[in-house]
Design an enzyme around this catalytic site. Structure first.
Site, PDB file in Angstrom:
ATOM      1  N   SER A  62     -10.475 -25.412  -5.713  1.00 27.25           N
ATOM      2  CA  SER A  62     -10.679 -25.643  -7.003  1.00 27.25           C
ATOM      3  C   SER A  62      -9.885 -27.229  -7.280  1.00 27.25           C
ATOM      4  CB  SER A  62     -10.972 -24.858  -8.113  1.00 27.25           C
ATOM      5  OG  SER A  62      -9.482 -24.111  -7.915  1.00 27.25           O
ATOM      6  N   TYR A  63      -9.340 -28.054  -6.945  1.00 27.73           N
ATOM      7  CA  TYR A  63      -8.612 -28.622  -7.729  1.00 27.73           C
ATOM      8  C   TYR A  63      -8.911 -29.643  -7.159  1.00 27.73           C
ATOM      9  CZ  TYR A  63      -4.155 -26.003  -7.733  1.00 27.73           C
ATOM     10  OH  TYR A  63      -2.736 -24.151  -7.976  1.00 27.73           O
TER      11      TYR A  63
END
Length: 341
Positions: A62-63
């Protein structure tokens, strides 16, 4: 660089590990403002970390909406075997109803996507990034166990899970003869001691590795608020304020400032920086395996790395423990009260 055993695996990891929330364009609102290192910046930071002996790197799908994994994969293309590579699954990766969570469907898709972005055929540590109260633990454990059997992951662990949730998972693994969680990642610092209530003792008891994120409480423990570089109640362009607005780093200013003042005193004794002492305190905790550092500049990276060379005295630790002490919660308070009787 010093190394520590990663739980009960026999694997050695550096006590300082490299986080990657600052890698990429920070397109998602949750991580916006934490950094936006391009490929050149990521290459330099990864090479520097590996050159000084860091062998543990932590990222997540998700980064930066996957950009962190992409940039890291390119940076590691010639040095993949030099690192224990960790990433995470659970957070939303797309608009679809099945683009998040612990279902076998999502975990399998997300794992394949992470492998492609990281340009590798296996992930050393695959971590559950949060708890999914809609999916039975057995569902995700079977999916992760299959991935281990297939050689796509070596181990799996947890991040942002409560002690009871982890022990529930350990029980399910034992009941169904599946591979078990081997690590815990948690928020821990001199101004956030929640880990010491349940997670830390549980990790020690179950021989799980404990990795720490945000050791500087989103920038609060850099000392910048006392020098006037940052205003805790002021501009939102302060890194700590940015992440603080997302609820990551709630800090009560008055006791927090007392902690920072003591950090400054101890730092003067060792000719070290305030952040170095804050990290060194964590490294002195018996439960901690590795401290994850996220840096936006090479100076920040080098300063954090230097914390591995700071050895605090018993007096230093006693002073920091005293100024950061919080009353134990129930039932810990009563257990401590009657432990010696």
């Amino acid at each position: 660089m010093r190394y520590r055993l990663f739980g009960n695996t026999g694997v050695w990891v550096s006590q300082i590990s490299l986080g990657t929330m600052t890698f990429g364009d920070a397109l998602d609102p949750l991580h916006s403002g934490l950094g936006a290192l391009d490929q050149q910046g990521v290459d330099r930071m990864v090479d520097r970390a590996l050159d000084v002996g860091i062998n543990f790197i932590d990222t997540a799908d998700s980064y930066g909406k996957g950009r962190s994994e992409e940039l890291l994969g390119r940076a590691l293309r010639r040095r993949r075997d030099d690192v224990v590579l960790a990433t995470k699954v659970h957070s939303r990766t797309g608009p679809g109803p099945n683009d998040a969570g612990w279902s076998r469907l999502h975990v399998t898709r997300a794992l394949e996507a992470s492998l492609r972005r990281l340009k590798t055929d296996h992930i050393d540590l695959y971590q559950l990034h949060n708890f999914d109260n809609l999916t039975p633990f057995e569902e995700v454990l079977w999916a992760l166990d299959d991935a281990v059997q297939q050689g796509k992951i070596r181990y799996f662990g947890s991040a942002t899970l409560a002690a009871w949730q982890i022990t529930k998972g350990l029980g399910a693994s034992a009941l169904h003869d599946l591979h078990r969680l081997i690590s815990v990642q948690a928020h821990y610092s001199l101004v956030r001691l929640d880990v010491e209530r349940d997670l830390g003792p549980m990790a020690q008891s179950e021989k799980l590795a404990l990795t720490v994120w945000s050791p500087l409480a989103g920038g609060f423990l850099t000392g910048g608020f006392l020098t006037g570089r940052f205003n805790w109640d002021g501009p939102l362009n302060c890194p700590a304020r940015r992440s603080g607005r997302a609820g990551f780093h709630p800090v009560k200013p008055e006791p927090g400032f007392k902690v920072v003042e003591m950090l400054r005193t101890v730092a003067t004794r060792h000719d070290a920086s305030i952040p170095q002492v804050a990290i060194a305190w964590l490294l002195a905790r018996p439960t901690v395996t590795s401290v994850v550092i996220d840096a936006r500049t090479m100076d920040q990276l080098d300063d954090s790395i230097a914390a591995s060379g700071v050895t605090l005295t018993e007096q230093d630790l006693a002073d920091l423990d005293a100024v950061s002490a919080q009353p134990p919660a129930h039932p810990n308070r009563l257990q401590q009260m009657y432990a010696a009787r």
